[in-house]
Structure formats: C-alpha cells, structure tokens
Scaffold this motif. Structure first.
Motif, PDB file in Angstrom:
ATOM      1  N   GLU A  22     -18.777  35.456  32.335  1.00  0.00           N
ATOM      2  CA  GLU A  22     -18.684  34.113  32.904  1.00  0.00           C
ATOM      3  C   GLU A  22     -19.021  33.035  31.880  1.00  0.00           C
ATOM      4  O   GLU A  22     -18.752  31.859  32.098  1.00  0.00           O
ATOM      5  CB  GLU A  22     -19.596  33.975  34.144  1.00  0.00           C
ATOM      6  N   ILE A  23     -19.576  33.449  30.729  1.00  0.00           N
ATOM      7  CA  ILE A  23     -19.965  32.513  29.661  1.00  0.00           C
ATOM      8  C   ILE A  23     -19.077  32.684  28.427  1.00  0.00           C
ATOM      9  O   ILE A  23     -18.656  31.707  27.826  1.00  0.00           O
ATOM     10  CB  ILE A  23     -21.445  32.719  29.273  1.00  0.00           C
ATOM     11  N   PHE A  24     -18.798  33.926  28.037  1.00  0.00           N
ATOM     12  CA  PHE A  24     -18.078  34.225  26.795  1.00  0.00           C
ATOM     13  C   PHE A  24     -16.689  34.776  27.090  1.00  0.00           C
ATOM     14  O   PHE A  24     -16.512  35.595  27.982  1.00  0.00           O
ATOM     15  CB  PHE A  24     -18.850  35.282  25.988  1.00  0.00           C
ATOM     16  N   GLN A  25     -15.705  34.339  26.285  1.00  0.00           N
ATOM     17  CA  GLN A  25     -14.351  34.868  26.426  1.00  0.00           C
ATOM     18  C   GLN A  25     -13.674  34.902  25.066  1.00  0.00           C
ATOM     19  O   GLN A  25     -13.705  33.924  24.314  1.00  0.00           O
ATOM     20  CB  GLN A  25     -13.535  34.007  27.373  1.00  0.00           C
ATOM     21  N   LEU A  26     -13.063  36.038  24.768  1.00  0.00           N
ATOM     22  CA  LEU A  26     -12.243  36.170  23.563  1.00  0.00           C
ATOM     23  C   LEU A  26     -10.800  35.907  23.948  1.00  0.00           C
ATOM     24  O   LEU A  26     -10.315  36.418  24.958  1.00  0.00           O
ATOM     25  CB  LEU A  26     -12.367  37.575  22.979  1.00  0.00           C
ATOM     26  N   ASP A  27     -10.102  35.111  23.132  1.00  0.00           N
ATOM     27  CA  ASP A  27      -8.685  34.874  23.412  1.00  0.00           C
ATOM     28  C   ASP A  27      -7.830  35.922  22.701  1.00  0.00           C
ATOM     29  O   ASP A  27      -8.347  36.825  22.036  1.00  0.00           O
ATOM     30  CB  ASP A  27      -8.281  33.434  23.069  1.00  0.00           C
ATOM     31  N   GLU A  28      -6.529  35.810  22.839  1.00  0.00           N
ATOM     32  CA  GLU A  28      -5.615  36.807  22.260  1.00  0.00           C
ATOM     33  C   GLU A  28      -5.648  36.832  20.731  1.00  0.00           C
ATOM     34  O   GLU A  28      -5.207  37.790  20.108  1.00  0.00           O
ATOM     35  CB  GLU A  28      -4.189  36.583  22.769  1.00  0.00           C
ATOM     36  N   ASP A  29      -6.183  35.777  20.121  1.00  0.00           N
ATOM     37  CA  ASP A  29      -6.324  35.731  18.662  1.00  0.00           C
ATOM     38  C   ASP A  29      -7.723  36.116  18.206  1.00  0.00           C
ATOM     39  O   ASP A  29      -8.084  35.892  17.047  1.00  0.00           O
ATOM     40  CB  ASP A  29      -5.987  34.328  18.152  1.00  0.00           C
ATOM     41  N   ASP A  30      -8.525  36.667  19.114  1.00  0.00           N
ATOM     42  CA  ASP A  30      -9.906  37.085  18.837  1.00  0.00           C
ATOM     43  C   ASP A  30     -10.813  35.923  18.448  1.00  0.00           C
ATOM     44  O   ASP A  30     -11.711  36.073  17.622  1.00  0.00           O
ATOM     45  CB  ASP A  30      -9.962  38.183  17.767  1.00  0.00           C
ATOM     46  N   ASN A  31     -10.595  34.767  19.041  1.00  0.00           N
ATOM     47  CA  ASN A  31     -11.504  33.635  18.880  1.00  0.00           C
ATOM     48  C   ASN A  31     -12.420  33.593  20.090  1.00  0.00           C
ATOM     49  O   ASN A  31     -11.965  33.703  21.226  1.00  0.00           O
ATOM     50  CB  ASN A  31     -10.723  32.317  18.789  1.00  0.00           C
ATOM     51  N   LEU A  32     -13.705  33.428  19.839  1.00  0.00           N
ATOM     52  CA  LEU A  32     -14.675  33.385  20.924  1.00  0.00           C
ATOM     53  C   LEU A  32     -14.783  31.974  21.474  1.00  0.00           C
ATOM     54  O   LEU A  32     -14.901  31.004  20.721  1.00  0.00           O
ATOM     55  CB  LEU A  32     -16.054  33.846  20.425  1.00  0.00           C
ATOM     56  N   HIS A  33     -14.736  31.872  22.803  1.00  0.00           N
ATOM     57  CA  HIS A  33     -14.864  30.588  23.491  1.00  0.00           C
ATOM     58  C   HIS A  33     -16.022  30.664  24.471  1.00  0.00           C
ATOM     59  O   HIS A  33     -16.241  31.694  25.106  1.00  0.00           O
ATOM     60  CB  HIS A  33     -13.586  30.246  24.261  1.00  0.00           C
ATOM     61  N   LEU A  34     -16.741  29.567  24.576  1.00  0.00           N
ATOM     62  CA  LEU A  34     -17.771  29.438  25.594  1.00  0.00           C
ATOM     63  C   LEU A  34     -17.125  28.795  26.807  1.00  0.00           C
ATOM     64  O   LEU A  34     -16.587  27.693  26.710  1.00  0.00           O
ATOM     65  CB  LEU A  34     -18.926  28.564  25.093  1.00  0.00           C
ATOM     66  N   LEU A  35     -17.170  29.479  27.923  1.00  0.00           N
ATOM     67  CA  LEU A  35     -16.582  28.958  29.152  1.00  0.00           C
ATOM     68  C   LEU A  35     -17.519  27.985  29.845  1.00  0.00           C
ATOM     69  O   LEU A  35     -17.071  27.102  30.566  1.00  0.00           O
ATOM     70  CB  LEU A  35     -16.243  30.108  30.098  1.00  0.00           C
ATOM     71  N   ASP A  36     -18.811  28.166  29.624  1.00  0.00           N
ATOM     72  CA  ASP A  36     -19.824  27.347  30.269  1.00  0.00           C
ATOM     73  C   ASP A  36     -21.130  27.571  29.525  1.00  0.00           C
ATOM     74  O   ASP A  36     -21.264  28.526  28.768  1.00  0.00           O
ATOM     75  CB  ASP A  36     -19.976  27.786  31.734  1.00  0.00           C
ATOM     76  N   GLN A  37     -22.072  26.704  29.741  1.00  0.00           N
ATOM     77  CA  GLN A  37     -23.420  26.939  29.236  1.00  0.00           C
ATOM     78  C   GLN A  37     -24.189  27.665  30.342  1.00  0.00           C
ATOM     79  O   GLN A  37     -23.891  27.495  31.532  1.00  0.00           O
ATOM     80  CB  GLN A  37     -24.099  25.622  28.847  1.00  0.00           C
ATOM     81  N   PRO A  38     -25.163  28.488  29.966  1.00  0.00           N
ATOM     82  CA  PRO A  38     -25.837  29.310  30.971  1.00  0.00           C
ATOM     83  C   PRO A  38     -26.652  28.504  31.967  1.00  0.00           C
ATOM     84  O   PRO A  38     -27.318  27.543  31.609  1.00  0.00           O
ATOM     85  CB  PRO A  38     -26.739  30.223  30.149  1.00  0.00           C
ATOM     86  N   GLY A  39     -26.560  28.923  33.208  1.00  0.00           N
ATOM     87  CA  GLY A  39     -27.405  28.394  34.264  1.00  0.00           C
ATOM     88  C   GLY A  39     -28.505  29.400  34.548  1.00  0.00           C
ATOM     89  O   GLY A  39     -28.579  30.468  33.917  1.00  0.00           O
ATOM     90  N   ALA A  40     -29.335  29.101  35.495  1.00  0.00           N
ATOM     91  CA  ALA A  40     -30.463  29.980  35.820  1.00  0.00           C
ATOM     92  C   ALA A  40     -29.992  31.384  36.204  1.00  0.00           C
ATOM     93  O   ALA A  40     -30.649  32.372  35.875  1.00  0.00           O
ATOM     94  CB  ALA A  40     -31.287  29.368  36.946  1.00  0.00           C
ATOM     95  N   ASP A  41     -28.840  31.484  36.856  1.00  0.00           N
ATOM     96  CA  ASP A  41     -28.355  32.785  37.314  1.00  0.00           C
ATOM     97  C   ASP A  41     -27.826  33.669  36.183  1.00  0.00           C
ATOM     98  O   ASP A  41     -27.761  34.887  36.323  1.00  0.00           O
ATOM     99  CB  ASP A  41     -27.275  32.604  38.382  1.00  0.00           C
ATOM    100  N   SER A  42     -27.465  33.110  35.056  1.00  0.00           N
ATOM    101  CA  SER A  42     -26.925  33.905  33.951  1.00  0.00           C
ATOM    102  C   SER A  42     -27.832  33.915  32.721  1.00  0.00           C
ATOM    103  O   SER A  42     -27.502  34.537  31.716  1.00  0.00           O
ATOM    104  CB  SER A  42     -25.542  33.392  33.552  1.00  0.00           C
TER     105      SER A  42
END
Length: 65
Positions: free
Chosen positions: A22-42
């Motif tokens: 829910e926070i980290f995602q790799l795209d098809e080119d292997d670039n890391l993206h942050l989807l969100d900053q962590p909240g208390a639940d993560s």
C-alpha cells in the motif's frame, strides 16, 4: 514519519513492496514509487520494509523509534 528513497541505491528487489504494497510499488521499468506516506496502520510494516531493504535504499525521516 516520512519515507525517503535513494533511487541511486535502489535495485528494485521488491522486498519493500512485498511487505507494504500500500506504500511501495515497482513499475514495469523497475522504478520504485511511493504510493503514500505511512499512516498509523502501516507504520510497523514500513519500518520492517526499511530494515529489510537489501541495498539500504530506504530511510525514515522524523521517525520516533
């Protein structure tokens, strides 16, 4: 707490995405993206993802731990 990615060090191993998709995602080119900053639940999963990064490409700013 805020996640910081060192994109020069990141090798797109995907460990972080496996731990906290829910926070980290790799795209098809292997670039890391942050989807969100962590909240208390993560917050603990994000800390574990940062500790588990094999290239130490992740860090936390403003971490209370």
């Amino acid at each position: 707490m805020r996640v910081v990615v060192d994109h020069q060090a990141c090798e797109a191993n995907g460990v972080c995405e496996g731990i906290a998709p829910e926070i980290f995602q790799l795209d098809e080119d292997d670039n890391l993206h942050l989807l969100d900053q962590p909240g208390a639940d993560s917050e603990e999963r994000v800390r574990r993802a940062v500790r588990s990064c094999p290239k130490v490409a992740l860090s936390l700013e403003g971490d209370r731990e």
